[in-house]
Design an enzyme around this catalytic site. Structure first.
Site, mmCIF file in Angstrom:
data_model
loop_
_atom_site.group_PDB
_atom_site.id
_atom_site.type_symbol
_atom_site.label_atom_id
_atom_site.label_comp_id
_atom_site.label_asym_id
_atom_site.label_seq_id
_atom_site.Cartn_x
_atom_site.Cartn_y
_atom_site.Cartn_z
ATOM 1 N N SER A 240 -28.419 -24.111 19.363
ATOM 2 C CA SER A 240 -27.746 -22.937 19.944
ATOM 3 C C SER A 240 -28.346 -21.628 19.431
ATOM 4 C CB SER A 240 -26.244 -22.982 19.665
ATOM 5 O OG SER A 240 -25.980 -23.247 18.313
ATOM 6 N N HIS A 270 -25.418 -31.987 19.465
ATOM 7 C CA HIS A 270 -25.178 -30.703 18.780
ATOM 8 C C HIS A 270 -23.658 -30.485 18.724
ATOM 9 C CE1 HIS A 270 -25.994 -26.810 17.190
ATOM 10 N NE2 HIS A 270 -26.279 -26.133 18.294
ATOM 11 N N HIS A 317 -27.995 -35.579 10.164
ATOM 12 C CA HIS A 317 -28.358 -34.180 10.390
ATOM 13 C C HIS A 317 -29.876 -34.033 10.385
ATOM 14 C CE1 HIS A 317 -28.409 -29.788 10.062
ATOM 15 N NE2 HIS A 317 -27.192 -29.861 10.575
ATOM 16 N N ARG A 326 -19.699 -27.769 4.944
ATOM 17 C CA ARG A 326 -18.682 -27.371 5.940
ATOM 18 C C ARG A 326 -17.680 -28.516 6.113
ATOM 19 N NH1 ARG A 326 -22.725 -25.897 10.742
ATOM 20 N NH2 ARG A 326 -23.454 -27.946 10.097
ATOM 21 N N ASP A 372 -19.045 -31.672 12.179
ATOM 22 C CA ASP A 372 -18.272 -32.176 13.313
ATOM 23 C C ASP A 372 -17.415 -33.388 12.973
ATOM 24 O OD1 ASP A 372 -19.317 -30.233 15.010
ATOM 25 O OD2 ASP A 372 -21.125 -31.418 15.331
HETATM 26 N N1 NMX Z 1 -25.719 -42.742 14.060
HETATM 27 C C1 NMX Z 1 -26.664 -43.624 14.432
HETATM 28 N N2 NMX Z 1 -27.988 -43.388 14.387
HETATM 29 C C2 NMX Z 1 -28.357 -42.207 13.872
HETATM 30 C C3 NMX Z 1 -27.436 -41.257 13.415
HETATM 31 C C4 NMX Z 1 -26.054 -41.557 13.536
HETATM 32 N N3 NMX Z 1 -25.124 -40.692 13.204
HETATM 33 N N4 NMX Z 1 -28.129 -40.185 12.970
HETATM 34 C C5 NMX Z 1 -29.425 -40.455 13.152
HETATM 35 N N5 NMX Z 1 -29.575 -41.681 13.699
HETATM 36 C C6 NMX Z 1 -30.800 -42.323 14.153
HETATM 37 C C7 NMX Z 1 -31.449 -41.439 15.219
HETATM 38 O O1 NMX Z 1 -30.857 -41.616 16.490
HETATM 39 C C8 NMX Z 1 -32.896 -41.909 15.133
HETATM 40 O O2 NMX Z 1 -32.978 -43.120 15.833
HETATM 41 P P1 NMX Z 1 -34.312 -43.519 16.664
HETATM 42 O O3 NMX Z 1 -35.387 -43.647 15.623
HETATM 43 O O4 NMX Z 1 -33.949 -44.802 17.313
HETATM 44 O O5 NMX Z 1 -34.566 -42.399 17.606
HETATM 45 C C9 NMX Z 1 -33.061 -42.179 13.641
HETATM 46 O O6 NMX Z 1 -31.745 -42.370 13.116
HETATM 47 C C10 NMX Z 1 -33.738 -41.064 12.895
HETATM 48 O O7 NMX Z 1 -33.013 -39.858 13.160
HETATM 49 P P2 NMX Z 1 -32.936 -38.704 12.051
HETATM 50 O O8 NMX Z 1 -34.329 -38.224 11.806
HETATM 51 O O9 NMX Z 1 -32.141 -39.140 10.888
HETATM 52 O O10 NMX Z 1 -32.058 -37.597 12.802
HETATM 53 P P3 NMX Z 1 -32.511 -36.464 13.801
HETATM 54 O O11 NMX Z 1 -32.975 -35.308 13.025
HETATM 55 O O12 NMX Z 1 -33.457 -37.008 14.818
HETATM 56 O O13 NMX Z 1 -31.145 -36.143 14.570
HETATM 57 C C11 NMX Z 1 -28.804 -35.744 14.710
HETATM 58 C C12 NMX Z 1 -30.103 -35.441 13.938
HETATM 59 C C13 NMX Z 1 -27.707 -34.841 14.181
HETATM 60 C C14 NMX Z 1 -29.030 -35.454 16.193
HETATM 61 C C15 NMX Z 1 -28.456 -37.241 14.492
HETATM 62 O O14 NMX Z 1 -28.170 -37.472 13.134
HETATM 63 C C16 NMX Z 1 -27.272 -37.695 15.342
HETATM 64 O O15 NMX Z 1 -27.485 -38.070 16.497
HETATM 65 N N6 NMX Z 1 -26.016 -37.637 14.791
HETATM 66 C C17 NMX Z 1 -24.829 -37.945 15.552
HETATM 67 C C18 NMX Z 1 -24.483 -36.768 16.455
HETATM 68 C C19 NMX Z 1 -23.964 -35.614 15.651
HETATM 69 O O16 NMX Z 1 -23.120 -35.756 14.758
HETATM 70 N N7 NMX Z 1 -24.448 -34.398 15.988
HETATM 71 C C20 NMX Z 1 -23.896 -33.173 15.374
HETATM 72 C C21 NMX Z 1 -24.899 -32.442 14.472
HETATM 73 C C22 NMX Z 1 -24.244 -31.225 13.869
HETATM 74 N N8 NMX Z 1 -23.962 -30.213 14.886
HETATM 75 O O17 NMX Z 1 -22.904 -29.687 14.949
HETATM 76 O O18 NMX Z 1 -24.834 -29.868 15.692
HETATM 77 C C1 MLT Z 2 -25.370 -26.539 13.461
HETATM 78 O O1 MLT Z 2 -24.373 -26.062 12.904
HETATM 79 O O2 MLT Z 2 -26.060 -25.869 14.240
HETATM 80 C C2 MLT Z 2 -25.667 -27.983 13.269
HETATM 81 O O3 MLT Z 2 -25.337 -28.441 12.003
HETATM 82 C C3 MLT Z 2 -27.021 -28.408 13.726
HETATM 83 C C4 MLT Z 2 -28.219 -27.909 12.967
HETATM 84 O O4 MLT Z 2 -28.122 -27.151 12.024
HETATM 85 O O5 MLT Z 2 -29.319 -28.348 13.355
#
Ligand code: NMX
Ligand code: MLT
Length: 434
Positions: A240, A270, A317, A326, A372
């Site tokens: 964002s 996100h 994350h 947070r 979240d």
């Molecule tokens: N559950 C299952 N698998 C996960 C999770 C999770 N919570 N977090 C990461 N992974 C997987 C990810 O999908 C990836 O799989 P693949 O190799 O098959 O593509 C692998 O682990 C490596 O990912 P990372 O490098 O650890 O994470 P990345 O930086 O790519 O993504 C998020 C970060 C936040 C997108 C990821 O952790 C996620 O999808 N979390 C769940 C959704 C979430 O809570 N998002 C909110 C973030 C905070 N916000 O407010 O924005």
């Molecule tokens: C945010 O607050 O924007 C989330 O934690 C995602 C991020 O920092 O990448």
């Protein structure tokens, strides 16, 4: 000019000088190198953005203008008898870098009150939308509808110096921010409470007025203040913030830029993850006949989710490698105010169950909870059970940080953002693949 704006204006020249010096005299200094894996991996970790408003350390979490969350909560002034600081004071800190005095805060509170009237055409437009429209789409449509109010556009069209862009960006951002609590609360009461909007009370601060317009009694005002503060900023690479910055770099005004940023916030990886957390938890509660699962049941639910190819919302994350502070700040609030809440208990159980499972699965780089994982449970406790509304509140908070950032972008003359792309043939050649 308000004292608040004067303070900002005083700060700009020295930052401008520092930026110009770095870009001109040290322009060839190498900051980072880009790897192939980063080009295909969401540019993770590439140091190529700047912001002075917040910094995210992977181990420690966010610092707003150098202050940790506990420091912000302790140092920022509070209304007499309040537990959480004024949102206006936090905004003052983000924008100027200084902890405000009570009188500085009053200046911002009064300024917002003068700018807060939402034009009727915004409500007419929201009422004309389909009832099933997601509240985030409604919120964003309202921000975009307000774009006709931009002061930057006519000034730009009339011809103005680049040095002065920050001024109408500040005006647009203030006008927009002042209206967001009412727009958000209107959407909530229109969609879920039979179109029974509650008029704003201009004598109240940002957080308390939002709670009042939501129709929820104290301590929901404290929750609102905490929620908006925590969600405000997370340095500038998150979807964002980066989107808002990118769009504003084309000199699209703050209404266009925020609206684009909010579109990014609406994605399930996100901001929308906070809605997904409650949806997932409700799925567990439904299966358990509204009773708490055992630890063993919960482990199975987590594994089932992973095995079906889904992520565990609220965990992991892109930058953080520890529990999100947070999350901790909200957990502390919950321990104090809702220790016996059933869903809070489930969220606490998940904190024990999920990290070892994610470690065992071996994919996620960070097995710990993010912001979240906790925000929904507190909302739910105070009666906001319509979880598809949660990202709208994230959006109100996030607006504070991303708008502060784009005002500063204009103040220091940030350029149009335009990185370079390469083709797969070029990359294979660089890699030495024949
Ligand atoms: N559950 C299952 N698998 C996960 C999770 C999770 N919570 N977090 C990461 N992974 C997987 C990810 O999908 C990836 O799989 P693949 O190799 O098959 O593509 C692998 O682990 C490596 O990912 P990372 O490098 O650890 O994470 P990345 O930086 O790519 O993504 C998020 C970060 C936040 C997108 C990821 O952790 C996620 O999808 N979390 C769940 C959704 C979430 O809570 N998002 C909110 C973030 C905070 N916000 O407010 O924005
Ligand atoms: C945010 O607050 O924007 C989330 O934690 C995602 C991020 O920092 O990448």
């Amino acid at each position: 000019m308000s004292k608040f704006k004067e303070k900002l204006a005083e700060k700009i020249p020295s930052y401008r000088e520092r930026v110009t010096r770095l870009a001109k005299e040290y322009g060839d200094v190498v900051i980072d190198q880009v790897k192939m894996s980063q080009m295909y991996g969401g540019m993770r970790g590439i140091k190529c953005l700047t912001t002075d408003i917040s910094y995210l350390d992977p181990e420690e979490g966010i610092r707003f203008r150098g202050y940790t969350i506990p420091e912000c909560l302790a140092k920022l002034p509070k209304k007499a008898g309040a537990e959480m600081p004024y949102v206006e004071g936090h905004f003052y800190l983000l924008l100027t870098g200084d902890i405000p005095t009570e009188s500085d805060i009053k200046d911002v509170v009064d300024d917002f009150a003068k700018r807060s009237k939402v034009p009727k055409y915004v409500f007419d437009m929201l009422r004309a939308m389909h009832k099933d429209t997601h509240p985030m789409t409604m919120f964003n449509a309202a921000v975009l509808a307000l774009q006709k109010e931009s002061e930057f556009v006519p000034k730009y069209n009339a011809g103005m110096s680049k040095m002065d862009y920050w001024d109408p960006f500040f005006e647009d951002s203030m006008n927009l921010l002042a209206k967001l609590p009412e727009i958000a609360a209107f959407i909530y009461r229109y969609k879920y409470k039979g179109d029974t909007a509650i008029d704003p009370d201009p004598s109240l601060d940002f957080g308390a007025n939002f709670a009042h317009m939501m129709g929820i009694k104290s301590p929901y005002d404290e929750i609102s203040r905490l929620y908006f503060l925590l969600h405000s900023d997370h340095e500038s690479g998150n979807v964002s913030a980066h989107t808002t910055h990118l769009v504003a770099s084309a000199l699209s005004d703050p209404y266009y830029a925020l609206s684009a940023g909010l579109d990014g916030l609406a994605g399930p990886l996100h901001g929308l993850a906070n809605q997904e957390v409650l949806r997932w938890i409700q799925g567990v509660m439904d299966k358990m006949g509204n009773e708490l699962p055992t630890m063993e049941d919960l482990k199975k639910f987590v594994w089932d989710t992973l095995k079906s190819g889904q992520v565990i919302p609220g965990y992991g994350h892109a930058v953080l490698r520890k529990t999100d502070p947070r999350y901790t700040a909200q957990r502390e609030f919950a321990l104090k105010h809702l220790p016996d809440d059933k869903i809070f208990k489930l969220v606490s159980m998940l904190y024990e169950v999920v990290p070892p499972i994610l470690v065992e699965q071996g994919k996620a780089k960070n097995p710990w909870p993010n912001v979240d994982a906790h925000s929904g449970v507190i909302q739910w406790h105070y009666g906001v059970t319509e979880y598809d509304f949660y990202t709208v509140m994230f959006g109100v908070g996030r607006a504070i940080g991303v708008l502060s950032n784009i005002i500063w972008d204009r103040a220091v003359g940030q350029a149009l953002e335009r990185p370079k792309s390469l083709t797969i043939d070029m990359l294979e050649k660089i890699a030495g693949i024949k």
